[in-house]
Write an enzyme that holds these catalytic residues in place. Structure first.
Site, PDB file in Angstrom:
ATOM      1  N   GLU B  60       7.385  -6.677  -1.082  1.00  0.00           N
ATOM      2  CA  GLU B  60       7.204  -5.832  -2.475  1.00  0.00           C
ATOM      3  C   GLU B  60       7.391  -5.870  -3.606  1.00  0.00           C
ATOM      4  OE1 GLU B  60       6.957  -5.331   1.181  1.00  0.00           O
ATOM      5  OE2 GLU B  60       4.793  -4.910   1.243  1.00  0.00           O
ATOM      6  N   HIS B 129       2.764   4.603   8.397  1.00  0.00           N
ATOM      7  CA  HIS B 129       1.253   4.279   8.268  1.00  0.00           C
ATOM      8  C   HIS B 129       0.851   5.760   7.649  1.00  0.00           C
ATOM      9  CE1 HIS B 129       1.738   0.673  10.376  1.00  0.00           C
ATOM     10  NE2 HIS B 129       0.833  -0.226   9.689  1.00  0.00           N
TER      11      HIS B 129
END
Lengths: 407, 340
Positions: B60, B129
């Site tokens: 990322e 998540h």
């Protein structure tokens, strides 16, 4: 019973009070390391990451296959840029000590790297520097007055007094905004190069990082992206032996050269004498040739020595032998190129004295101009600029806050 | 006008922008050939080619770092972070670099990137998540934060984000991808089809950043919400039988303070709802602003309904989730004075 484990904590060979010891430094003789065709795959270039590419020998002679083809004027321009960089550093270091600014960082002993890299690449190529590549700006002819205005954070500072002194940004000089957060510029350099490639451009990018910051995740992300997309980028590690007080072993340089990290990513890697203007030039040209031929990235480790303190806030006598710089086996980059020009009959002592005098006068003249605007605290940008450039246009909140502040 | 779910609407926004602007490109994990784990980039690589929409390494910080370099070059990259929970490795690049670049370079460089990322819970995603990290970004000078709550706005806001010259964090409420979710865990979920805000034009349009929407007028209390919680708040008001004015903020930065203050000055009461944990959540900022700007119109203390200050749980997801019952209770308390 298994023997108890023990933890290795790296420690440099010598600390203050002891004699310097560079016996662990892997050196090659000038001309010893062979030159491979830039088309060669990384897996066949192992020696270039472990040896040390050098051109100038101790007598100032250019040796071996890495000798770059540089004419007299290019060599003199390189020497002039290095001399000017050193003169600039000396003056601004003194200016900080005189209270004219808060902070300064010299690149003494490392001038060849930025100056040669700047001159070896095209002016349109984009550098993503760290805080010790002022030589890029100086070699590219950027205004010394603007650099000083930035250092003084005065009303003429091109960056409106927003950055710590020496954290320059100069788009027109192909010099990306410096971040104090280490390593972040490396993936940015790769992204810029990727953008150039997917736009069908011909320009390449050059990312810079120090030996200590190669431990940052961003360094490894940059190598991954550069390798995956074969980005037209040169990734330079300036290994100046010291990350403030930490020696290279703390960043993982004890067991393998920093250049060798490139090989694991499939990126050709060169380990280069960073105090050798000719070797830096040749390595940069080799990497640029690869990038421009769509062959992808090159990792270069420039081996040098930070002869200066980390910054004006640092005292290296507290963590390394005082005479280490003087005994650094790769010498002084300015004296080495000067010796080469002497030997080649391109320069006399008088020429060199003139060059130094001229650099001093340039720096003095720039200093007078910048100080006429004002040093830190005596002149500053308009308070209104505090609220500008947060976004392209201020949002309602910023407009309210600006009014509240009365500007 | 076709009805789209939020995934189709986002896909349509990217399609429109790839077609209109050669400087737009998309990259992220699994977004290329496969079309993204949530299918938002489905078909875009085959339509526009690999250099316009491609897969990226699982990195990322690398993703956002390279996107900043592309933005500085002059492109308009759109990056997908597969789940907002994975954005933290990119935090330094977003906070120290993208957000500050224009300022620190006095406008020489900017980073016009859009970072899309699915956020929020209600999908049995567990801690990694389900998070709602918006307040970590609204606190950062130089970043814009956008959160749509329906397909029509999702497309228009995403186009506005891509066209914006500053970095935008675009948080997609993944619980709303396939239908409006009212927060009742035991009731069957409904699709977007038939919902008025599923009507989404095919072509180019934008919903300006910095404009909230009054999704339901009311007189008794103002509810401030965004993303998934807009629908949960509507359900809660209905459940409680309270005439609530529900405001969908749509963008947290820049914030449409005017719409908020107009409403609170009218109703005299305010409930703020978000799924992120309570402490230092964006609701704290909203409560402070309402207090500063509407104090003399307030007839009851401001109430916040938020996630608990715990990590997002898996088995106990519905104990964490600020569902319609909890919101209804707050609405009743604020309107009727109970529990004040």
């Amino acid at each position: 019973m298994a023997a108890p484990l023990s933890l290795h904590i790296p420690e440099p060979a010598r600390r203050p009070g002891a004699a310097p010891d560079f016996s662990g430094l892997r050196l090659s003789a000038a001309g010893e390391v062979g030159r491979s065709d830039p088309q060669t795959a990384a897996s066949d270039l192992r020696d270039l990451a472990f040896g040390l590419i050098r051109v100038l020998d101790d007598d100032g002679q250019a040796q071996g296959p890495w000798r770059p083809e540089l004419g007299a004027s290019a060599l003199k321009a390189g020497l002039a840029a290095m001399v000017l960089t050193r003169a600039f550093d000396e003056r601004m270091f003194r200016a900080q000590r005189q209270g004219k600014t808060s902070f300064y960082m010299k690149c003494t002993g490392e001038e060849a790297i930025a100056c040669a890299a700047a001159l070896a690449l095209d002016p349109a190529d984009m550098h993503f520097p760290t805080y010790r590549q002022q030589g890029l700006l100086i070699a590219r002819g950027y205004s010394l007055v603007d650099m000083m205005n930035q250092i003084y954070s005065n009303a003429a500072d091109p960056l409106l007094g927003r950055q710590l002194p020496i954290m320059y940004s100069a788009r027109e000089a192909g010099f990306f905004s410096i971040s104090g957060n280490l390593g972040t510029q490396m993936p940015q350099a790769v992204g810029w190069a990727m953008a150039s490639a997917c736009s069908g451009d011909t320009r390449i990018a050059c990312g810079w990082i120090g030996d200590g910051a190669t431990a940052e995740g961003d360094f490894h992300a940059a190598l991954t992206f550069a390798s995956v997309y074969r980005a037209p980028v040169i990734l330079n590690i300036v290994n100046n032996q010291w990350a403030i007080s930490s020696f290279t072993g703390v960043a993982g340089g004890e067991t393998t050269p920093f250049a060798a990290k490139g090989l694991g990513y499939g990126i050709p890697a060169l380990r280069v004498d960073g105090n050798d203007f000719l070797a830096v030039t040749a390595a940069t040209q080799w990497a640029a040739e690869r990038a421009r031929a769509n062959l992808g990235p090159t990792l270069i480790e420039f081996v040098t020595y930070r002869a200066a303190p980390h910054s004006t806030s640092d005292d290296p006598a507290r963590y390394r032998p005082a005479d280490e710089a003087a005994l650094w086996p790769l010498g002084d980059p300015i004296l080495r190129l000067k010796a080469h020009l002497f030997r080649s009959g391109l320069l006399t002592e008088q020429d060199f004295a003139d060059l130094e005098a001229e650099a001093l006068e340039q720096v003095r003249a720039a200093g007078r101009q910048a100080e006429a605007v004002g040093v830190l605290g005596k002149s500053r940008p308009s308070a209104r600029t505090l609220f500008e450039d947060v976004f392209k246009a201020p949002d309602a909140r910023l407009v309210r806050q600006r009014r509240e502040h009365g500007v | 006008m076709p009805a789209m779910n939020m995934i189709q609407a986002l896909n349509s926004a990217l399609d429109v922008m790839l077609a209109r602007d050669p400087k737009v490109l998309i990259f992220g994990q699994d977004v290329g050939y496969f079309g993204g784990v949530f299918r938002v980039t489905d078909g875009l690589q085959s339509k526009y080619g690999r250099t316009r929409c491609f897969d990226a390494p699982i990195s990322e910080n690398g993703l956002v770092g390279t996107a900043i370099g592309m933005g500085a070059y002059g492109l308009r990259p759109v990056v997908e972070i597969q789940f907002a929970d994975y954005i933290y490795p990119a935090y330094d690049q977003l906070v120290s670099e993208a957000a500050k670049l224009r300022y620190r370079s006095a406008g020489q460089f900017s980073a016009p990137l859009t970072v899309r990322t699915p956020y929020g819970g209600g999908i049995f995603g567990g801690q990694t998540h389900s998070q709602s990290p918006e307040s970590l970004f609204t606190h950062i000078a130089g970043l814009k934060t956008v959160i749509p709550s329906n397909p029509h706005d999702a497309k228009g806001l995403l186009i506005a984000a891509i066209e914006d010259d500053d970095p935008v964090l675009f948080l997609e409420p993944k619980r709303l991808y396939n239908g409006p979710f009212e927060g009742w865990r035991d009731r069957p979920s409904s699709p977007w089809a038939g919902h008025p805000m599923a009507e989404t034009p095919m072509g180019h349009y934008s919903v300006p950043l910095g404009e909230a929407a009054v999704v339901q007028g009311g007189a008794a209390v103002t509810v401030l919400a965004y993303g998934t919680m807009v629908h949960v708040a509507l359900a809660a008001a209905h459940h409680a039988g309270i005439d609530a004015e529900v405001i969908d903020l749509r963008t947290l930065v820049p914030l449409d303070l005017e719409t908020i203050t107009l409403s609170v000055k009218k109703t005299g009461r305010c409930v703020i709802v978000h799924e992120a944990p309570l402490t230092s959540g964006y609701g704290a900022e909203l409560a402070a602003l309402v207090q500063e700007h509407c104090f003399y119109h307030l007839e009851a203390p401001i109430r916040r309904v938020a996630g608990w200050d715990t990590p997002y749980p898996h088995a106990l997801e519905w104990d964490y989730f600020p569902g319609p019952e909890r919101i209804a209770e707050a609405l009743r308390a604020v309107v009727e004075g109970e529990g004040v």
